[in-house]
Design an enzyme around this catalytic site. Structure first.
Site, PDB file in Angstrom:
ATOM      1  N   ASP A 351       0.855  -1.182   0.000  1.00  0.00           N
ATOM      2  CA  ASP A 351       0.000   0.000   0.000  1.00  0.00           C
ATOM      3  C   ASP A 351       0.885   1.223   0.000  1.00  0.00           C
ATOM      4  O   ASP A 351       1.977   1.183   0.539  1.00  0.00           O
ATOM      5  CB  ASP A 351      -0.810   0.042   1.315  1.00  0.00           C
ATOM      6  CG  ASP A 351      -2.144  -0.649   1.147  1.00  0.00           C
ATOM      7  OD1 ASP A 351      -2.432  -1.046   0.021  1.00  0.00           O
ATOM      8  OD2 ASP A 351      -2.880  -0.781   2.137  1.00  0.00           O
ATOM      9  N   LYS A 515      -9.978  29.148   2.921  1.00  0.00           N
ATOM     10  CA  LYS A 515      -9.026  28.206   2.310  1.00  0.00           C
ATOM     11  C   LYS A 515      -9.818  27.221   1.451  1.00  0.00           C
ATOM     12  O   LYS A 515     -10.965  26.885   1.775  1.00  0.00           O
ATOM     13  CB  LYS A 515      -8.196  27.485   3.369  1.00  0.00           C
ATOM     14  CG  LYS A 515      -8.914  26.401   4.151  1.00  0.00           C
ATOM     15  CD  LYS A 515      -7.888  25.548   4.912  1.00  0.00           C
ATOM     16  CE  LYS A 515      -8.460  24.277   5.467  1.00  0.00           C
ATOM     17  NZ  LYS A 515      -9.323  24.399   6.608  1.00  0.00           N
TER      18      LYS A 515
END
Length: 994
Positions: A351, A515
């Site tokens: 992974d 943001k």
């Protein structure tokens, strides 16, 4: 209901004939329950204890031993005279060995079966549904929920089935799907259809999956599937269908056992046939039947001699010691045989998130505007060191450290990062690490503020707990956060409304800090911040900003960029409507662009070196991730799976691209590729299958429930210490520190263990060859028995077992990680080695028989019979003139057996020294390189003295104490074996290794 994600909400409701407001009628519920069954995962049908026990006796060698035990038990039953007690010792010992082996086997199998049970813990207990028989929402057991039910979920709930969302009752709905997709960031959901019927789970943004958790928000949806049809149910079915293959070593030992059993059967029959003429010899009282039984006993002795009874115990001990060494390196091994499989690993599928990377988002670049001159705009670009959540790192400009507080733009950027943020840092004192509280992305901004320290806060004297949020709290004291406008999909941003704190006398009014995704935020900016002034944002300036963001978002870094902006004069609080998220877009207009931060989940420091180690060791590393392809390839280049400029067309695929290939090409792709992105868990199982078709031995990492089927299918499933219980129970090994480098260390350990196992398996088998030769020679030459089964068992189990175990401590070869992985098909014993065993075994056999014969023919206290008398001892009676003046009892004296056994044991101790290295001379690798071996040899010899000199043991083993001259003879016969093996090693080194 299939592909519910691609249908509109109306289609879903009409498919089940239900209305969103009232829910199913009691009659519909009953029909659906009959049609689809209860909403639960069926319990796993495990093997019963009895079946597991029986399985342990399917091994051929075990069966031969069992047969030998039964026969010797029957023979003991018919035994007369004082030997009755001793006769029962042997079958009893054999049975004890078999029982001990069976217990170990059953215990290991039991451990492997718990994986599917662990899935149960993700089943929710209760669910909230709307049904026509009640006006309000009602709580019912999750197992009673049926497809078509209208279900309500809210923050903190566990989703009770696979649900298609109908309406979201809050600004946003965030779901933590990490158990299913393995990606740590929570997902924002919506209600629109996802038109692609083949979408991967990550992209089904309008579905809630059973067992996942609601992180924020509230919604109502319709149940699409329940029980085994849910995504987590499919995983259970895959796991139940996955059969565990035998490890390469188990296969080797099985093959070896079959060959051995054929050889044993042949030799036993041969001994019997050679001696048919002797069945009527007077020694058996002239009864043919008793003669047959006597040779039957010899055949049983042969079987006992040929089987290395101590081998299973020694292998288990060696593997267990290996697991302890691995545990010290943070690799916790759950199934013993897999320790050895690790040694032939040829592919590691890893992974990305958390294994190759730290799973701690960190900001590594940022820029603010330096100056704007007409259409020309220059930027100040900074890079930031440190790749974890620890508030340690510096801000660099052109690779030189700078003080962030010198730049007005950075002060404002830090202010936005600290205030437009709901997360924080926490120092975990038990683990001694900094951890996130909240979202990964926001925590990265918190850490950035700590590293920038724009107000030069004195942080050196602070404890680690206080240090975690020191700089952020300074900023939060200057401005007070009034309220937050939550993130929403349409505007891809969030903002906070702040007012100056009473204490700060700065002449600033209220501000809104924003943001979000760069394209969305910059489209709503009218100005850019330069220093403390603001300048109108013109087309060319915007192009310049967007080109840098595009460059950061692609290429080697593939950063995830966030734009930060301020609304200098926001509307008044009273004028804002906060419960209508559609209006948030208007409030976040007329913004001033401040800067951009670029973050990534950075690779772990040690990974690059480990990948190079893998390359040297001939192991291919494949990165598998749910992330998008660009990010995946960028990380591969960073850590050395791909080189900087390597062409990756045929070597990196998305799950979709892989599915679109024809089957033959999919198989071919698995042979070349080193990177798979945007994959589903089912792809992992597929990849493992294709790799196995090329005889690759695959190690597969995973942490989510979704990874369990692939973990179970791979030869080595490796779960993360931070992963789910399901993944851990389906795997062979757990990484306590989630670190890829630990896998490489474990592979090295596995290779060393296999090499040592080869040495002690060979050591034990050469001993057995010697015993077989000994018994065969006595039977073929017609000599009295030199060794009886109970002595053979003692040697095989105890005296050989100790040095064999100690051989497991041999130090690993220096070049162990510079060789390609061994082929799982490579035999334990090759042609030359077979010859070597035969030579050594032949010597052992001849020496033991010789020692017994020496006593009869030449020993001072011996009977001094002639060779003819010795080979025809069966015909010895008082009336036979050939044996005049000789007591026939002498042929059953314990002394010759004692000589034979002592020679056997002494030779075995010499052989243990020979086994220190396959081909290195004892002069190059002296005995003291393995101090355990010297200790075990001393212990084995002490035990041998014990059965010679301590009553009542000599009686049980039919032995007699030896004197000094006899011991000298034992040494003279035994020691030449060292010279013989040195000669064979010399030939191997100089003539066979090219």
């Amino acid at each position: 209901m299939e592909a519910a994600h691609s249908k509109s909400t109306e289609e879903c409701l009409s498919y089940f004939g239900v209305s969103e407001t009232t829910g199913l009628t009691p009659d519909q519920v009953k029909r659906h329950l009959e049609k689809y069954g209860p909403n639960e995962l069926p319990a796993e049908e495990g093997k019963s204890l009895w079946e597991l026990v029986v399985e342990q006796f399917e091994d051929l060698l075990v069966r031969i031993l069992l047969l030998a035990a039964c026969i010797s038990f029957v023979l003991a039953w018919f035994e007369e005279g004082e030997e009755t007690v001793t006769a029962f010792v042997e079958p009893f010992v054999i049975l004890l060995i078999l029982i001990a082996n069976a217990i170990v086997g059953v215990w290991q199998e039991r451990n492997a079966e718990n994986a599917i049970e662990a899935l149960k813990e993700y089943e929710p207990e209760m669910g909230k549904v709307y049904r026509a028989d009640r006006k309000s929402v009602q709580r019912i057991k999750a197992r009673d929920i049926v497809p078509g039910d209208i279900v309500e979920v809210a923050v903190g709930d566990k989703v009770p089935a696979d649900i298609r969302i109908l309406s979201i009752k809050s600004t946003t709905l965030r779901v933590d799907q990490s158990i299913l997709t393995g990606e740590s960031v929570s997902v924002i959901k919506h209600t629109d259809p996802v038109p692609d019927p083949r979408a991967v789970n990550q992209d089904k943004k309008n579905m809630l999956f059973s067992g996942t958790n609601i992180a924020a928000g509230k919604a109502v949806g319709i149940v699409a599937t329940t029980g085994v049809s849910t995504e987590i149910g499919k995983i259970r079915d895959q796991m139940a269908a996955t059969e565990q293959d035998k490890t390469p070593l188990q296969q080797k030992l099985d093959e070896f056992g079959e060959q051995l059993s054929k050889v044993i059967s042949l030799i036993c029959v041969a001994v019997w046939l050679i001696n048919i003429g002797h069945f009527n010899d007077p020694v058996h009282g002239g009864s043919w039947f008793r003669g047959a039984i006597y040779y039957f006993k010899i055949a049983v002795a042969l079987a006992v001699a040929a089987i290395p009874e101590g081998l299973p115990a020694v292998i288990t001990t060696c593997l267990a010691l290996g697991t302890r060494r691995m545990a010290k390196k943070n690799a916790i091994v759950r199934s013993l045989p897999s320790v050895e499989t690790l040694g032939c690993t040829s592919v590691i599928c890893s992974d990305k998130t958390g294994t190759l990377t730290t799973n701690q988002m960190s900001v590594c670049k940022m820029f603010i505007i330096d100056k704007v001159d007409g259409d020309v705009c220059s930027l100040n670009e900074f890079s930031i060191t440190g790749s974890t959540y620890a508030p340690e790192g510096e801000v660099l400009k052109n690779d030189k450290p700078v003080r962030a507080g010198q730049y007005d733009g950075l002060v404002e950027l830090a202010t936005i990062c600290a205030l437009c943020n709901d997360s924080s840092l926490d120092f975990n004192e038990t683990k001694g690490v900094y951890e996130k509280v909240g979202e990964a992305t926001e925590t990265a901004l918190t850490t950035l503020v700590e590293k920038m320290n724009v107000f030069n806060t004195e942080v050196r004297s602070l404890s680690k707990v206080e240090r975690a949020n020191a700089c952020n709290s300074v900023i939060r004291q200057l401005m007070k956060k009034e309220f937050t406008l939550e993130f929403s999909r349409d505007r891809k941003s969030m903002s906070v409304y702040c007012s100056p704190a009473k204490s700060s006398r700065a002449a600033v009014g209220n501000k809104m800090f924003v943001k979000g995704a760069p394209e969305g935020v910059i489209d709503r900016c009218n100005y850019v911040r330069v220093g403390t002034t603001r300048v109108p944002l013109t087309g060319p300036v915007k192009e310049k900003i967007m080109s840098v963001i595009k460059e950061w978002g692609t290429g080697r870094d593939t950063l995830r960029c966030l734009a930060l902006a301020t609304r200098d004069t926001p509307p008044k609080r009273e004028e804002m409507v906060l419960d209508d998220s559609a209006k948030f877009m208007e409030y976040e207009m007329d913004l001033t662009f401040v800067g951009v931060v670029g973050m990534l989940d950075p690779p772990r420091k040690e990974v690059t070196g480990s990948i190079q180690l893998c390359r040297d060791a001939g192991i291919r590393v494949i990165m598998i991730t749910g992330d998008n392809k660009g990010t995946a390839i960028a990380i591969c280049r960073r850590i050395g799976i791909f080189s900087e400029n390597e062409e990756v067309t045929d070597r990196a695929y998305t799950g979709r691209e892989f599915d679109d290939l024809p089957l033959a090409e999919q198989r071919e792709a698995c042979r070349r590729a080193c990177c798979f992105a945007r994959v589903e868990p089912s792809h992992k199982s597929k990849i493992v299958e294709y790799l196995q078709s090329y005889d690759e031995i695959t190690a597969m990492t995973g942490d989510g429930v979704n990874d369990a089927p692939a973990l179970k299918k791979a030869e080595i499933g490796i779960a993360m210490g931070s992963g789910t219980a399901v993944a851990k129970t389906a795997s062979e090994m757990v990484l306590a520190d989630d670190n890829f480098s630990t896998i490489v260390a474990a592979v090295e350990e596995g290779r060393a263990i296999y090499n040592n196992m080869k040495q002690f398996i060979r050591y034990l088998i050469s001993s057995n060859v010697g015993e077989v030769v000994c018994i065969f020679l006595t039977a073929a030459l017609g000599l009295p028995e030199a060794l009886i089964p109970v002595q053979l068992l003692w040697v095989n189990l105890v005296t050989d077992g100790l040095p064999a175990t100690a051989l497991g401590f041999n130090p690993p070869d220096l070049d162990i990680m510079d060789r390609p992985p061994r082929s799982p098909k490579e035999p334990l014993i090759s042609g030359w080695l077979f010859f070597r065993y035969m030579a050594i075994g032949g010597y052992v056999g001849a020496a033991t028989v010789g020692a017994a014969a020496w006593w009869f023919l030449y020993a001072e206290d011996g009977p001094h019979v002639s060779y003819h008398q010795l080979t025809h001892f069966m015909q010895c009676t008082e009336h036979n003139p050939e044996f005049d003046g000789l007591d026939c009892e002498v042929f059953e004296a314990p002394e010759p057996m004692t000589m034979a056994l002592s020679v056997l044991v002494t030779i075995e101790m010499c052989n243990a020294l020979n086994s220190l290295s396959e081909n290195q001379s004892l002069l190059r690798m002296p005995p003291w390189v393995n101090i355990w071996l010297l200790g075990s040899i001393c212990l084995s010899m002490s035990l041998h003295f014990l059965i010679l000199y301590v009553d009542p043991l000599p009686m049980i083993f039919k032995l007699r104490a030896l004197d000094f001259t006899q011991w000298l003879m034992v040494l003279k016969i035994s020691l030449p074996v060292i010279g013989l093996d040195e000669l064979l090693k010399f030939i191997a080194r100089n003539y066979l290794e090219g």
